[in-house]
Design an enzyme around this catalytic site. Structure first.
Site, PDB file in Angstrom:
ATOM      1  N   SER A  53      35.189  21.665   1.771  1.00 47.89           N
ATOM      2  CA  SER A  53      35.814  22.647   0.862  1.00 47.89           C
ATOM      3  C   SER A  53      35.322  24.056   1.144  1.00 47.89           C
ATOM      4  CB  SER A  53      35.440  22.345  -0.589  1.00 47.89           C
ATOM      5  OG  SER A  53      35.985  21.147  -1.011  1.00 47.89           O
ATOM      6  N   HIS A 103      41.937  22.765   1.189  1.00 42.66           N
ATOM      7  CA  HIS A 103      41.745  21.910   2.364  1.00 42.66           C
ATOM      8  C   HIS A 103      42.974  22.030   3.241  1.00 42.66           C
ATOM      9  CE1 HIS A 103      38.126  19.399   1.605  1.00 42.66           C
ATOM     10  NE2 HIS A 103      38.305  19.882   0.387  1.00 42.66           N
ATOM     11  N   HIS A 130      39.894  12.580   0.612  1.00 45.28           N
ATOM     12  CA  HIS A 130      38.847  12.019  -0.246  1.00 45.28           C
ATOM     13  C   HIS A 130      39.314  10.716  -0.881  1.00 45.28           C
ATOM     14  CE1 HIS A 130      38.263  16.390  -0.066  1.00 45.28           C
ATOM     15  NE2 HIS A 130      36.976  16.157  -0.230  1.00 45.28           N
ATOM     16  N   TYR A 182      39.103  10.030  -3.960  1.00 44.94           N
ATOM     17  CA  TYR A 182      39.759  10.278  -5.259  1.00 44.94           C
ATOM     18  C   TYR A 182      41.237  10.626  -5.111  1.00 44.94           C
ATOM     19  CZ  TYR A 182      38.874  15.265  -4.221  1.00 44.94           C
ATOM     20  OH  TYR A 182      38.827  16.494  -3.629  1.00 44.94           O
ATOM     21  N   GLU A 183      41.675  10.909  -3.882  1.00 40.25           N
ATOM     22  CA  GLU A 183      43.100  11.190  -3.692  1.00 40.25           C
ATOM     23  C   GLU A 183      43.921   9.906  -3.671  1.00 40.25           C
ATOM     24  OE1 GLU A 183      43.911  14.571  -0.801  1.00 40.25           O
ATOM     25  OE2 GLU A 183      41.774  14.220  -0.448  1.00 40.25           O
ATOM     26  N   ALA A 206      30.886  20.641   0.072  1.00 44.91           N
ATOM     27  CA  ALA A 206      30.489  21.450  -1.072  1.00 44.91           C
ATOM     28  C   ALA A 206      29.832  20.490  -2.061  1.00 44.91           C
ATOM     29  CB  ALA A 206      31.717  22.089  -1.698  1.00 44.91           C
ATOM     30  N   MET A 265      31.581  14.615  -3.505  1.00 42.56           N
ATOM     31  CA  MET A 265      32.613  13.574  -3.498  1.00 42.56           C
ATOM     32  C   MET A 265      33.060  13.218  -2.081  1.00 42.56           C
ATOM     33  SD  MET A 265      34.888  15.176  -6.598  1.00 42.56           S
ATOM     34  CE  MET A 265      34.109  15.876  -8.067  1.00 42.56           C
ATOM     35  N   SER A 266      32.204  13.425  -1.104  1.00 40.03           N
ATOM     36  CA  SER A 266      32.648  13.155   0.287  1.00 40.03           C
ATOM     37  C   SER A 266      31.473  12.754   1.162  1.00 40.03           C
ATOM     38  CB  SER A 266      33.308  14.425   0.853  1.00 40.03           C
ATOM     39  OG  SER A 266      32.349  15.445   1.017  1.00 40.03           O
ATOM     40  N   ASN A 299      27.574  25.181  -6.911  1.00 39.36           N
ATOM     41  CA  ASN A 299      27.407  25.324  -8.375  1.00 39.36           C
ATOM     42  C   ASN A 299      26.185  24.526  -8.807  1.00 39.36           C
ATOM     43  OD1 ASN A 299      29.563  23.091  -7.637  1.00 39.36           O
ATOM     44  ND2 ASN A 299      28.536  22.399  -9.498  1.00 39.36           N
ATOM     45  N   HIS A 304      36.833  23.711  -9.915  1.00 40.69           N
ATOM     46  CA  HIS A 304      37.073  23.669  -8.464  1.00 40.69           C
ATOM     47  C   HIS A 304      37.162  25.096  -7.913  1.00 40.69           C
ATOM     48  CE1 HIS A 304      38.395  22.116  -4.628  1.00 40.69           C
ATOM     49  NE2 HIS A 304      39.497  22.837  -4.688  1.00 40.69           N
TER      50      HIS A 304
HETATM   51  N1  HPA Z   1      29.912  17.547  -8.464  1.00 40.77           N
HETATM   52  C1  HPA Z   1      30.612  16.803  -7.590  1.00 40.77           C
HETATM   53  N2  HPA Z   1      31.189  17.323  -6.514  1.00 40.77           N
HETATM   54  C2  HPA Z   1      31.044  18.636  -6.288  1.00 40.77           C
HETATM   55  C3  HPA Z   1      30.330  19.467  -7.171  1.00 40.77           C
HETATM   56  C4  HPA Z   1      29.729  18.889  -8.311  1.00 40.77           C
HETATM   57  O1  HPA Z   1      29.069  19.549  -9.136  1.00 40.77           O
HETATM   58  N3  HPA Z   1      30.397  20.727  -6.650  1.00 40.77           N
HETATM   59  C5  HPA Z   1      31.117  20.640  -5.501  1.00 40.77           C
HETATM   60  N4  HPA Z   1      31.515  19.372  -5.273  1.00 40.77           N
END
Ligand code: HPA
Length: 271
Positions: free
Chosen positions: A24, A56, A78, A80-81, A108, A206-207, A230, A242
């Site tokens: 990301s 993406h 991903h 989750y998709e 990310a 998530m990856s 973050n 996001h």
């Molecule tokens: N959690 C999960 N996936 C992420 C986060 C998060 O805080 N930040 C970027 N991808």
């Protein structure tokens, strides 16, 4: 024809040495840093999963960096998709079929460890697979190990060479840590983050973990780093979004580019 065969036809004799997955907000790197770029959209490849996430892109980018021939994935898919982990890892399998000898994964992630702040990078020393599944579930293909060892997923030698290169070139050190992969797409609750901290996770995302597992099964050395975009849930003053992930990754562009370049430069081909 299989995706690797179509790709091979598209790039000719230019066998890539390294594969790089741009996470990301990191897709820009292939456009900014590589020379003699050639793009092959995923849509041109048979049975290839297409990314549905804003930010993406969806193509392979072949190019050169300091003489190394590199195949980048500008965008990944991903779990989750709605794709299976076999589908999620198909692009990395394809890069391995193309002949890459090492794999760089980027992502990310939310920072859990108190020393990680938005804009920081974290080198993956290890991971925790919290996906509740595994990309190797299903029949093993001929010649593939059924129970691959995971005691050193992220190549120790490559990491040492990377840190040494940063030192030699006067760049700031980058911390190593443990990345925990969740399915998403919802962000975590503060209680989940507290639990992950107790499990030993420094960052959450998530990856990456599915691709790393597949590469290890195929005995390809892996180097991975997270851009901390973050503070993880409960460690930040406000809600997570996001958009914040994209904005922080964009602000850290210069540093991330330098780290990716160092990762490529510190790769040593085996014997
Ligand atoms: N959690 C999960 N996936 C992420 C986060 C998060 O805080 N930040 C970027 N991808």
């Amino acid at each position: 024809m299989e995706a690797a065969a179509v790709l091979k036809e598209a790039i000719g004799a230019n066998r890539p040495i390294l594969g790089v997955v741009l996470g990301s907000g990191l897709g820009f790197w292939a456009d900014h840093s590589l020379q003699d770029v050639k793009k092959i959209p995923y849509a041109a490849l048979p049975d290839f999963p297409q990314s549905t996430v804003p930010g993406h892109h969806g193509c392979f980018v072949l190019g050169r960096l300091h003489g190394h021939s590199i195949l980048c994935m500008q965008g990944r898919v991903h779990y989750y998709e709605g794709y299976t982990l076999r589908q999620v890892t198909l692009p990395v399998r394809t890069m391995i079929e193309m002949g890459i000898e090492g794999l760089v994964l980027t992502n990310a992630a939310g920072g859990i460890g108190s020393s990680l702040h938005p804009g920081d990078a974290m080198i993956l020393r290890d991971h925790i697979n919290f996906l509740g599944s595994n990309p190797l579930i299903g029949p093993a293909r001929k010649g593939e190990t059924r129970f691959p060892d995971m005691s050193e997923v992220y190549c120790r030698r490559w990491r040492a060479a990377f840190h040494a290169l940063l030192g030699r070139s006067g760049q700031a050190e980058v911390a190593e840590g443990v990345y925990l992969a969740t399915t998403g797409p919802s962000f975590e609750t503060p209680a989940e983050i507290e639990a992950f901290a107790r499990l030993g996770a420094d960052a959450v995302g998530m990856s990456t973990v599915p691709e790393a597992i597949l590469a290890r099964q195929m005995q390809i050395p892996v180097f991975a780093f997270s851009c901390i975009t973050n503070y993880a849930a409960g460690r930040s003053p406000g809600p997570l979004s996001h958009e914040e992930v994209g904005v922080t990754a964009a602000a850290a562009e210069g540093r991330l580019s330098a780290l990716l370049e160092a990762a490529v430069m510190s790769f040593e081909r085996r014997g």
